[in-house]
Design an enzyme around this catalytic site. Structure first.
Site, PDB file in Angstrom:
ATOM      1  N   ASN A  28     -17.576 -14.908  -5.555  1.00  0.00           N
ATOM      2  CA  ASN A  28     -17.506 -14.160  -4.293  1.00  0.00           C
ATOM      3  C   ASN A  28     -17.349 -15.082  -3.084  1.00  0.00           C
ATOM      4  O   ASN A  28     -17.583 -14.679  -1.949  1.00  0.00           O
ATOM      5  CB  ASN A  28     -18.757 -13.278  -4.128  1.00  0.00           C
ATOM      6  CG  ASN A  28     -20.030 -14.106  -4.061  1.00  0.00           C
ATOM      7  OD1 ASN A  28     -19.989 -15.335  -4.202  1.00  0.00           O
ATOM      8  ND2 ASN A  28     -21.152 -13.457  -3.832  1.00  0.00           N
ATOM      9  N   HIS A  84     -19.126 -17.807  -2.526  1.00  0.00           N
ATOM     10  CA  HIS A  84     -20.326 -18.527  -2.083  1.00  0.00           C
ATOM     11  C   HIS A  84     -20.219 -20.013  -2.392  1.00  0.00           C
ATOM     12  O   HIS A  84     -19.565 -20.423  -3.352  1.00  0.00           O
ATOM     13  CB  HIS A  84     -21.605 -17.911  -2.662  1.00  0.00           C
ATOM     14  CG  HIS A  84     -21.887 -18.191  -4.105  1.00  0.00           C
ATOM     15  ND1 HIS A  84     -21.765 -17.242  -5.095  1.00  0.00           N
ATOM     16  CD2 HIS A  84     -22.314 -19.315  -4.731  1.00  0.00           C
ATOM     17  CE1 HIS A  84     -22.098 -17.774  -6.254  1.00  0.00           C
ATOM     18  NE2 HIS A  84     -22.429 -19.029  -6.068  1.00  0.00           N
ATOM     19  N   GLU A  89     -24.808 -16.811   0.244  1.00  0.00           N
ATOM     20  CA  GLU A  89     -24.125 -15.582  -0.156  1.00  0.00           C
ATOM     21  C   GLU A  89     -23.510 -14.875   1.057  1.00  0.00           C
ATOM     22  O   GLU A  89     -24.024 -14.972   2.166  1.00  0.00           O
ATOM     23  CB  GLU A  89     -25.134 -14.627  -0.813  1.00  0.00           C
ATOM     24  CG  GLU A  89     -25.746 -15.154  -2.102  1.00  0.00           C
ATOM     25  CD  GLU A  89     -24.818 -14.981  -3.305  1.00  0.00           C
ATOM     26  OE1 GLU A  89     -23.580 -14.930  -3.131  1.00  0.00           O
ATOM     27  OE2 GLU A  89     -25.334 -14.900  -4.426  1.00  0.00           O
ATOM     28  N   ASP A 135     -29.277 -26.548  -4.003  1.00  0.00           N
ATOM     29  CA  ASP A 135     -30.053 -25.321  -4.125  1.00  0.00           C
ATOM     30  C   ASP A 135     -30.967 -25.360  -5.338  1.00  0.00           C
ATOM     31  O   ASP A 135     -30.866 -26.257  -6.175  1.00  0.00           O
ATOM     32  CB  ASP A 135     -29.114 -24.100  -4.197  1.00  0.00           C
ATOM     33  CG  ASP A 135     -27.919 -24.337  -5.122  1.00  0.00           C
ATOM     34  OD1 ASP A 135     -27.974 -25.266  -5.947  1.00  0.00           O
ATOM     35  OD2 ASP A 135     -26.933 -23.593  -5.005  1.00  0.00           O
TER      36      ASP A 135
HETATM   37  C1  GLP Z   1     -24.003 -21.382  -8.612  1.00  0.00           C
HETATM   38  C2  GLP Z   1     -24.382 -22.591  -7.793  1.00  0.00           C
HETATM   39  C3  GLP Z   1     -23.219 -23.082  -6.964  1.00  0.00           C
HETATM   40  C4  GLP Z   1     -21.996 -23.223  -7.830  1.00  0.00           C
HETATM   41  C5  GLP Z   1     -21.627 -21.877  -8.372  1.00  0.00           C
HETATM   42  C6  GLP Z   1     -20.405 -21.927  -9.249  1.00  0.00           C
HETATM   43  O1  GLP Z   1     -24.091 -20.226  -7.890  1.00  0.00           O
HETATM   44  N1  GLP Z   1     -25.507 -22.352  -6.952  1.00  0.00           N
HETATM   45  O2  GLP Z   1     -23.564 -24.319  -6.370  1.00  0.00           O
HETATM   46  O3  GLP Z   1     -20.935 -23.768  -7.100  1.00  0.00           O
HETATM   47  O4  GLP Z   1     -22.707 -21.416  -9.172  1.00  0.00           O
HETATM   48  O5  GLP Z   1     -20.791 -22.342 -10.523  1.00  0.00           O
HETATM   49  P1  GLP Z   1     -19.825 -22.766 -11.692  1.00  0.00           P
HETATM   50  O6  GLP Z   1     -19.375 -24.130 -11.360  1.00  0.00           O
HETATM   51  O7  GLP Z   1     -20.700 -22.728 -12.904  1.00  0.00           O
HETATM   52  O8  GLP Z   1     -18.740 -21.769 -11.742  1.00  0.00           O
END
Ligand code: GLP
Length: 246
Positions: free
Chosen positions: A136, A138, A143, A67
């Site tokens: 949440n 995702h 989302e 992303d």
């Molecule tokens: C963002 C990214 C996701 C990631 C998520 C969790 O939303 N787009 O790909 O998995 O954050 O991030 P973290 O690993 O910093 O908790």
């Protein structure tokens, strides 16, 4: 699903890196789908170490990222292109031409999404996808409520997602409200999937994803539909699992 619970986040990162290393050794021109965020940082550090100390080469590897934020140019400190350059690509021998990150600054984002799917197809599909998970539920920036058949698309970000990612920006107001992201269809089309989770703050999300019902309100639960998923998480993230058979 294969579920591995490690004693700490370092061990999670090492085991994740070993899985990526094994894939790249098995298939030197493997195509990887890669995450950003805090969770995979240790994995990238360990892969960098394997490159410099053990001769692991990425010379023929192709990568796609999950992303990218809408509106952030590649050099912006909060952009995922910049994250990948600083935390991984510049430390290894990958050909920059083989690294693909969605561009959220173009004038036709819908076309950028279609082109991305096309490029994944032209690369022969994804051999291994590595994912984190949001609070949440995702994955990537898919989302809830999520459509299982969605491909790469423009996504409005949930407030909780923007809040969780505000630590990478000066303030919440600076976190973009939209992103380009691969879809659940893209992820389910990958040959193998590795899901990573660490910390107590991910315990609910990862439990819902792997033990809850497959549900649009928890996009990560779609992984239960995939035939080859490995989950590696630390004890804190695993603390609410009922540890049913996976
Ligand atoms: C963002 C990214 C996701 C990631 C998520 C969790 O939303 N787009 O790909 O998995 O954050 O991030 P973290 O690993 O910093 O908790």
């Amino acid at each position: 699903m294969r579920v591995t619970i490690t004693s700490n986040v370092h061990e999670m990162s090492v085991q994740a890196a070993q899985m990526v290393r094994d894939e790249v050794r098995r298939k030197p021109n493997a195509t990887l789908l890669l995450p950003t965020g805090g969770t995979p940082l240790g994995m990238y550090r360990e892969l960098t170490r394997m490159h410099s100390q053990e001769g692991l080469t990425f010379a023929e590897v192709t990568t796609f990222n999950l992303d990218e934020y809408v509106g952030l140019p590649p050099g912006h400190p909060g952009s995922y292109r910049r994250y990948m350059e600083e935390n991984f690509f510049r430390h290894i021998d990958i050909d920059p031409a083989n690294t693909h990150v969605l561009d959220g600054t173009g004038s036709n984002l819908e076309k950028a999404c279609l082109d991305y799917e096309q490029r994944i197809r032209e690369a022969g599909g994804i051999d291994l996808a590595v994912l984190g998970i949001g609070h949440n539920g995702h994955v990537a920036f898919v989302e809830p409520p999520a459509a299982v058949r969605a491909w790469t698309h423009v996504a409005a970000l949930a407030r909780s997602t923007r809040e969780a990612n505000a630590r990478f920006f000066h303030s919440l107001a600076d976190v973009p409200r939209a992103a380009l992201t691969v879809g659940l269809g893209t992820i389910l089309g990958c040959r193998r999937v590795l899901l990573l989770a660490s910390g107590i703050e991910k315990a609910d999300a990862v439990t819902r994803a792997i033990e809850g019902p497959v549900h649009a309100m928890c996009p990560g639960s779609a992984l239960q539909l995939h035939p080859d998923v490995t989950v590696i998480m630390d004890q804190a993230a695993a603390s609410r699992l009922q540890l049913r058979e996976h």
